[in-house]
Scaffold this motif. Structure first.
Motif, PDB file in Angstrom:
ATOM      1  N   ALA A  25       0.825  -1.203   0.000  1.00 54.59           N
ATOM      2  CA  ALA A  25       0.000   0.000   0.000  1.00 54.59           C
ATOM      3  C   ALA A  25       0.863   1.258   0.000  1.00 54.59           C
ATOM      4  N   LEU A  26       1.926   1.250   0.772  1.00 52.57           N
ATOM      5  CA  LEU A  26       2.816   2.406   0.820  1.00 52.57           C
ATOM      6  C   LEU A  26       3.472   2.632  -0.536  1.00 52.57           C
ATOM      7  N   CYS A  30       3.080   5.939  -3.146  1.00 52.53           N
ATOM      8  CA  CYS A  30       4.249   6.677  -3.638  1.00 52.53           C
ATOM      9  C   CYS A  30       4.309   6.662  -5.165  1.00 52.53           C
ATOM     10  N   HIS A  31       4.006   5.514  -5.754  1.00 51.18           N
ATOM     11  CA  HIS A  31       3.987   5.407  -7.216  1.00 51.18           C
ATOM     12  C   HIS A  31       2.953   6.362  -7.808  1.00 51.18           C
ATOM     13  N   CYS A  32       1.761   6.394  -7.227  1.00 52.92           N
ATOM     14  CA  CYS A  32       0.696   7.260  -7.741  1.00 52.92           C
ATOM     15  C   CYS A  32       1.028   8.739  -7.543  1.00 52.92           C
ATOM     16  N   CYS A  38       3.880  14.723  -8.226  1.00 54.51           N
ATOM     17  CA  CYS A  38       4.332  15.166  -6.905  1.00 54.51           C
ATOM     18  C   CYS A  38       5.700  14.552  -6.634  1.00 54.51           C
ATOM     19  N   ASP A  39       6.703  15.381  -6.462  1.00 60.00           N
ATOM     20  CA  ASP A  39       8.064  14.874  -6.281  1.00 60.00           C
ATOM     21  C   ASP A  39       8.255  14.247  -4.908  1.00 60.00           C
ATOM     22  N   ALA A  40       7.734  14.911  -3.862  1.00 61.39           N
ATOM     23  CA  ALA A  40       7.945  14.419  -2.500  1.00 61.39           C
ATOM     24  C   ALA A  40       6.842  14.951  -1.590  1.00 61.39           C
ATOM     25  N   ILE A  41       6.687  14.292  -0.439  1.00 62.32           N
ATOM     26  CA  ILE A  41       5.643  14.674   0.517  1.00 62.32           C
ATOM     27  C   ILE A  41       6.163  14.572   1.944  1.00 62.32           C
ATOM     28  N   LEU A  69      11.753   3.714  -3.502  1.00 60.46           N
ATOM     29  CA  LEU A  69      10.821   4.739  -3.994  1.00 60.46           C
ATOM     30  C   LEU A  69      10.207   5.499  -2.825  1.00 60.46           C
ATOM     31  N   ALA A  70       9.823   4.786  -1.784  1.00 61.04           N
ATOM     32  CA  ALA A  70       9.251   5.444  -0.604  1.00 61.04           C
ATOM     33  C   ALA A  70      10.260   6.384   0.047  1.00 61.04           C
ATOM     34  N   GLN A  71      11.520   6.002   0.037  1.00 60.45           N
ATOM     35  CA  GLN A  71      12.556   6.871   0.606  1.00 60.45           C
ATOM     36  C   GLN A  71      12.666   8.166  -0.185  1.00 60.45           C
ATOM     37  N   GLU A  72      12.473   8.090  -1.497  1.00 60.40           N
ATOM     38  CA  GLU A  72      12.528   9.290  -2.337  1.00 60.40           C
ATOM     39  C   GLU A  72      11.294  10.159  -2.147  1.00 60.40           C
ATOM     40  N   VAL A  73      10.127   9.537  -2.124  1.00 61.97           N
ATOM     41  CA  VAL A  73       8.873  10.295  -2.104  1.00 61.97           C
ATOM     42  C   VAL A  73       8.552  10.831  -0.713  1.00 61.97           C
ATOM     43  N   ILE A  74       8.764  10.019   0.320  1.00 58.59           N
ATOM     44  CA  ILE A  74       8.452  10.463   1.679  1.00 58.59           C
ATOM     45  C   ILE A  74       9.686  11.148   2.256  1.00 58.59           C
TER      46      ILE A  74
END
Length: 302
Positions: A25-26, A30-32, A38-41, A69-74
């Motif tokens: 789910a995480l 992040c993919h979506c 959206c680059d990051a959140i 990917l989660a490390q990049e987005v979050i």
């Protein structure tokens, strides 16, 4: 443009505020988010009892560490509560029974659970005695934001002298009926030179004509756009959750509490903000880049 969204509770069916958040789910969220530009959140956690917040944040931190990917987005975590104003209207969608005054013991527990990722904590300055928590957080590199609060102008100004530097979703987290002049919106705007002012530009949380007035008053140099997105963002009408809330999204794509009395986060996305910004707010692409990219990164040091 590489938008940094400072307030995301969930996305595309994923609720960061669930107890059973999964790696799949995480990753999907992040993919979506990336797919939608959206680059990051900052993954946002809203008020609950401290032990529950610790558990939920620890889960996200653990899952993020295993997913590139989660490390990049979050890029970090935004903790919204539990140190907010419990009064009806100001408390918004946050469970009032879990709200408590700001204190250093719980603050340190939350920071530890977030594994060094905390970038913003939203609190009510009037419930932070002598601004001890605000001063502690700001001295440790955490952006302190006022939100779901009702401090006097003097209290709000004093909080900025102890490190407060932001205001969460101006125009929301407050009652429908307030004093016509001496209210929390005008107080926040009065301190625009000291505070980053965040707005949800979906046309629902603030009517576009009013938001235009706010932007003129605040100026764009210290203004930030956020989505305050929940799990329903990107998906359309249906039934969703946010930290235990059952939320029904109608054809108008508005997230409301079960009794319809107030909003519960937002379903707006970065593409819709870009469209709203140009078509309804008259902003240029360069101005939108300032509000979605440059200013958020300055505000939290990313």
């Amino acid at each position: 443009m590489k938008p940094l969204d400072l307030q995301v509770n969930g996305y595309a069916g994923t609720d960061f505020n669930r107890d059973d958040l999964t790696a799949e789910a995480l990753h999907h969220a992040c993919h979506c988010l990336r797919e939608d530009g959206c680059d990051a959140i900052l993954a946002t956690f809203i008020t609950d009892d401290v032990a529950t917040l610790e558990r939920r944040m620890s889960t996200l931190v653990r899952l993020r560490e295993k997913d590139p990917l989660a490390q990049e987005v979050i890029a970090g975590i935004h903790i919204e509560g539990p140190f907010i104003n419990p009064e009806k209207g100001y408390v918004g969608a946050h469970p009032p029974q879990c709200v408590k005054p700001a204190n250093l013991e719980d603050t340190k527990r939350l920071l530890d659970a977030a594994g060094g990722l905390t970038k913003i904590i939203t609190l009510a300055p009037e419930h932070d005695e002598n601004f001890h928590v605000t001063e502690f957080l700001s001295s440790n590199g955490v952006t302190v934001s006022a939100g779901h609060c009702n401090p006097s102008l003097e209290q709000l100004r004093a909080a900025t002298e102890h490190g407060l530097s932001m205001f969460t979703h101006v125009g929301n987290g407050c009652p429908m009926l307030m004093h016509r002049h001496d209210n929390i919106i005008h107080r926040a705007l009065a301190l625009r030179d000291r505070l980053w002012l965040c707005f949800i530009p979906d046309g629902v949380h603030i009517d576009f004509f009013a938001l235009i007035n706010y932007l003129r008053s605040a100026g764009l140099e210290k203004t930030i756009f956020v989505t305050d997105a929940i799990s329903a963002a990107r998906l359309g009408p249906g039934n969703y959750t946010l930290a235990g809330w059952d939320i029904k999204i109608g054809e108008d794509l508005v997230a409301r509490s079960p009794d319809g009395s107030h909003f519960v986060g937002s379903t707006v996305t970065i593409p819709r903000i870009l469209s709203n910004g140009q078509q309804s707010l008259g902003l240029t692409k360069a101005e939108l880049e300032l509000l979605l990219d440059t200013n958020p990164r300055k505000a939290v040091g990313l």
